[in-house]
Design a protein around this motif. Structure first.
Motif, PDB file in Angstrom:
ATOM      1  N   PHE A 100       0.847  -1.183   0.000  1.00  8.42           N
ATOM      2  CA  PHE A 100       0.000   0.000   0.000  1.00  8.42           C
ATOM      3  C   PHE A 100       0.891   1.244   0.000  1.00  8.42           C
ATOM      4  CE2 PHE A 100       0.809  -1.192   4.370  1.00  8.42           C
ATOM      5  CZ  PHE A 100       1.058   0.007   5.022  1.00  8.42           C
ATOM      6  N   GLY A 101       0.247   2.400  -0.082  1.00  2.00           N
ATOM      7  CA  GLY A 101       1.006   3.646  -0.051  1.00  2.00           C
ATOM      8  C   GLY A 101       1.934   3.784  -1.252  1.00  2.00           C
ATOM      9  N   ASN A 151       0.139   2.306  -8.357  1.00  2.00           N
ATOM     10  CA  ASN A 151       0.786   3.582  -8.663  1.00  2.00           C
ATOM     11  C   ASN A 151       1.388   3.599 -10.062  1.00  2.00           C
ATOM     12  OD1 ASN A 151       0.121   4.493  -6.132  1.00  2.00           O
ATOM     13  ND2 ASN A 151       2.122   4.094  -5.222  1.00  2.00           N
ATOM     14  N   ARG A 152       1.588   2.409 -10.650  1.00  2.00           N
ATOM     15  CA  ARG A 152       2.134   2.337 -12.008  1.00  2.00           C
ATOM     16  C   ARG A 152       1.207   3.011 -13.012  1.00  2.00           C
ATOM     17  NH1 ARG A 152       2.960  -4.085 -12.328  1.00  2.00           N
ATOM     18  NH2 ARG A 152       0.754  -3.852 -11.781  1.00  2.00           N
ATOM     19  N   HIS A 153      -0.063   3.049 -12.660  1.00  2.00           N
ATOM     20  CA  HIS A 153      -1.059   3.623 -13.570  1.00  2.00           C
ATOM     21  C   HIS A 153      -1.526   5.003 -13.104  1.00  2.00           C
ATOM     22  CE1 HIS A 153      -1.082  -0.416 -15.158  1.00  2.00           C
ATOM     23  NE2 HIS A 153      -1.495  -0.905 -13.999  1.00  2.00           N
ATOM     24  N   ARG A 154      -0.878   5.516 -12.076  1.00  2.00           N
ATOM     25  CA  ARG A 154      -1.255   6.829 -11.554  1.00  2.00           C
ATOM     26  C   ARG A 154      -0.470   7.936 -12.248  1.00  2.00           C
ATOM     27  NH1 ARG A 154      -5.797   6.256  -8.195  1.00  2.00           N
ATOM     28  NH2 ARG A 154      -5.509   4.474  -6.822  1.00  2.00           N
ATOM     29  N   ARG A 171      -0.188  14.108  -4.767  1.00  2.00           N
ATOM     30  CA  ARG A 171      -1.292  14.251  -3.812  1.00  2.00           C
ATOM     31  C   ARG A 171      -1.175  13.217  -2.691  1.00  2.00           C
ATOM     32  NH1 ARG A 171      -4.747  13.662  -7.226  1.00  2.00           N
ATOM     33  NH2 ARG A 171      -5.470  11.532  -6.848  1.00  2.00           N
ATOM     34  N   PHE A 172      -0.820  11.982  -3.045  1.00  2.00           N
ATOM     35  CA  PHE A 172      -0.633  10.950  -2.033  1.00  2.00           C
ATOM     36  C   PHE A 172       0.447  11.372  -1.037  1.00  2.00           C
ATOM     37  CE2 PHE A 172      -1.792   7.591  -5.461  1.00  2.00           C
ATOM     38  CZ  PHE A 172      -3.130   7.969  -5.377  1.00  2.00           C
ATOM     39  N   LYS A 173       1.557  11.842  -1.570  1.00  3.37           N
ATOM     40  CA  LYS A 173       2.679  12.234  -0.710  1.00  3.37           C
ATOM     41  C   LYS A 173       2.295  13.399   0.206  1.00  3.37           C
ATOM     42  CE  LYS A 173       6.479  10.647  -3.652  1.00  3.37           C
ATOM     43  NZ  LYS A 173       7.665  11.063  -4.450  1.00  3.37           N
ATOM     44  N   LYS A 174       1.401  14.239  -0.285  1.00  8.52           N
ATOM     45  CA  LYS A 174       0.936  15.369   0.519  1.00  8.52           C
ATOM     46  C   LYS A 174       0.181  14.867   1.754  1.00  8.52           C
ATOM     47  CE  LYS A 174      -1.578  19.764  -0.003  1.00  8.52           C
ATOM     48  NZ  LYS A 174      -2.417  20.567  -0.943  1.00  8.52           N
ATOM     49  N   VAL A 175      -0.610  13.817   1.562  1.00 10.57           N
ATOM     50  CA  VAL A 175      -1.336  13.221   2.692  1.00 10.57           C
ATOM     51  C   VAL A 175      -0.353  12.537   3.639  1.00 10.57           C
ATOM     52  CG1 VAL A 175      -3.031  11.472   3.372  1.00 10.57           C
ATOM     53  CG2 VAL A 175      -3.479  12.945   1.406  1.00 10.57           C
ATOM     54  N   TYR A 176       0.577  11.753   3.104  1.00  9.45           N
ATOM     55  CA  TYR A 176       1.541  11.048   3.955  1.00  9.45           C
ATOM     56  C   TYR A 176       2.388  12.036   4.753  1.00  9.45           C
ATOM     57  CZ  TYR A 176       0.407   7.406   0.519  1.00  9.45           C
ATOM     58  OH  TYR A 176      -0.241   6.529  -0.312  1.00  9.45           O
ATOM     59  N   GLY A 192       6.999   6.822   3.416  1.00 12.80           N
ATOM     60  CA  GLY A 192       8.172   7.685   3.317  1.00 12.80           C
ATOM     61  C   GLY A 192       8.459   8.449   4.591  1.00 12.80           C
ATOM     62  N   ILE A 193       8.235   7.805   5.740  1.00  9.23           N
ATOM     63  CA  ILE A 193       8.445   8.487   7.020  1.00  9.23           C
ATOM     64  C   ILE A 193       9.775   8.077   7.644  1.00  9.23           C
ATOM     65  CG2 ILE A 193       5.982   8.703   7.475  1.00  9.23           C
ATOM     66  CD1 ILE A 193       6.669   6.282   9.547  1.00  9.23           C
ATOM     67  N   LYS A 194      10.154   8.775   8.707  1.00 12.58           N
ATOM     68  CA  LYS A 194      11.414   8.521   9.394  1.00 12.58           C
ATOM     69  C   LYS A 194      11.168   7.756  10.695  1.00 12.58           C
ATOM     70  CE  LYS A 194      13.244  12.831   7.513  1.00 12.58           C
ATOM     71  NZ  LYS A 194      13.750  14.183   7.835  1.00 12.58           N
ATOM     72  N   ASP A 195      12.205   7.128  11.186  1.00  9.06           N
ATOM     73  CA  ASP A 195      12.072   6.294  12.373  1.00  9.06           C
ATOM     74  C   ASP A 195      11.587   7.087  13.588  1.00  9.06           C
ATOM     75  OD1 ASP A 195      12.828   3.471  13.475  1.00  9.06           O
ATOM     76  OD2 ASP A 195      13.660   4.881  14.947  1.00  9.06           O
TER      77      ASP A 195
END
Length: 386
Positions: A134-135, A141-144, A151-156, A178-181
């Motif tokens: 997911f994410g 995402n290959r078809h996005r 937009r996805f990254k903006k939410v994450y 894509g977050i940090k520990d």
């Protein structure tokens, strides 16, 4: 850009305008639960009602979580329709009035918090493990379009913190969002608290051993369900010793007419999952996250994966799926039947599976998270910019 992407872009832009219009709103000692799945919210609200938390909680729920309003009448709650502009305005206002927003899913709504450091967002997710990608790792995402990914990254990026139940899930969140520990809260997952309590509602006693079949939904096949055993197999090979309970995913429940057979096959889609898990002797699943919860009960489970290759190609499974699950991936009913007849052999692997994925979930995840939120309300937790 396709129509769907274009509409989502306009939707995102409208949210940005609403956020700009309401930037004057000052936060109070409040927390908002933005809910689409009930279990995490229910665990938090149960703990909240018996604790002395120095902040108010309000629930913003989608149509999938409507029962929360009746279950917790003393907690302020509002239903939101994400397609209704008035509802969006109301939701953004309530989030801006709070020092903390706790959410359990991907909501484009949370993107308005990116430029609002005084309101922290905690993602508690709706599963304590993952067999599907997911994410950022979602194969869809290959078809996005590039606009979609942005937009996805903006939410994450709106997630200041994410609760985790294990290092296995921590690694998945790092890759998927894509977050940090340092953003990870190793408190355990609230929805697992219920498996450390003794408040089970029994769903009936058939006098038989109970198999619970809880398949995930297939967005490419929503109008029928492939049962793990036929009524003939249940009555002949299994000698009528088992009752097959079927709990359909909410997304397919309204599209499938399940044929029941007295004493053999029963549709229990409307009953609470926790009670069904406690009631069952064996779980049969596939690519769902339910096995991660079921493992806490130390009971055997099987995996009916008749469409493994197709599902992986269309939806995307974790790379080591067959090595992760505590059992054999059964492509046919005959394989499944053989595994059921030797079910006790998998006990050791199930215990390993439970420890691996519920490392931090020990029955107090909700209390730990509410303690953390209390610190946020008082400003004693250091702010982090994403």
């Amino acid at each position: 850009m396709n129509i769907r992407s274009l509409l989502a872009t306009f939707y995102s832009a409208a949210l940005s305008v609403i956020g700009f219009m309401l930037k004057w709103v000052q936060p109070r000692n409040r927390a908002v639960l933005l809910v689409s799945f009930q279990d995490n919210a229910r665990a938090l609200l149960n703990e909240y009602e018996k604790s002395d938390c120095p902040f108010e909680i309000e629930v913003l729920y989608t149509r999938h979580a409507v029962s929360l309003a009746k279950e917790y009448p003393s907690v302020a709650s509002t239903m939101i329709n994400e397609k209704n502009p008035v509802h969006l305005m109301r939701a953004v206002y309530r989030m801006f009035r709070s020092k903390c927003v706790i959410t359990d899913n991907y909501f484009l709504l949370t993107s308005v918090l990116n430029k609002r450091p005084q309101t922290k967002c905690i993602q508690i997710w709706h599963a304590n493990g993952a067999l599907k990608k997911f994410g950022l790792e979602d194969i869809g995402n290959r078809h996005r379009t590039a606009s979609d990914i942005k937009r996805f990254k903006k939410v994450y990026a709106s997630f200041d913190y994410i609760t985790v139940g294990s290092e296995k899930m921590a690694d998945i969140f790092k890759r998927s969002f894509g977050i940090k520990d340092e953003q990870l809260l190793r408190t355990g997952v609230p929805l697992t608290d219920q498996y450390f309590q003794d408040d089970v509602q029994h769903v009936g006693d058939s006098g038989k051993k109970v198999i619970l079949y809880a398949p995930t939904y297939r967005d490419y096949h929503m109008t029928s369900v492939k049962l793990p055993f036929s009524k003939e197999q249940l009555s002949e090979e299994l000698k009528g010793e088992f009752l097959l309970l079927v709990k359909l995913h909410p997304a397919v429940r309204g599209h499938v007419m399940l044929e029941e057979h007295e004493g053999m096959i029963k549709d229990v889609s409307e009953l609470p999952l926790k009670d069904l898990l406690y009631e069952s002797d064996v779980l049969i699943s596939d690519y769902s996250s339910i096995p991660f919860e079921y493992a806490l009960l130390d009971k055997p489970m099987l995996f009916y994966t008749y469409d493994l290759k197709e599902y992986d190609e269309k939806r995307g499974l974790i790379d080591d799926y067959e090595a992760v699950i505590p059992g054999k991936a059964c492509a046919t009913r005959d394989m499944l039947l053989e595994e059921l007849q030797n079910i006790q052999h998998a006990r050791e692997k199930i215990q390993w599976f439970a420890n691996e994925w519920n490392q931090y979930s020990k029955g107090d995840a909700s209390r730990q998270l509410l303690d953390f939120v209390s610190k946020l309300q008082g400003g004693s937790v250091k702010d982090k910019s994403l």
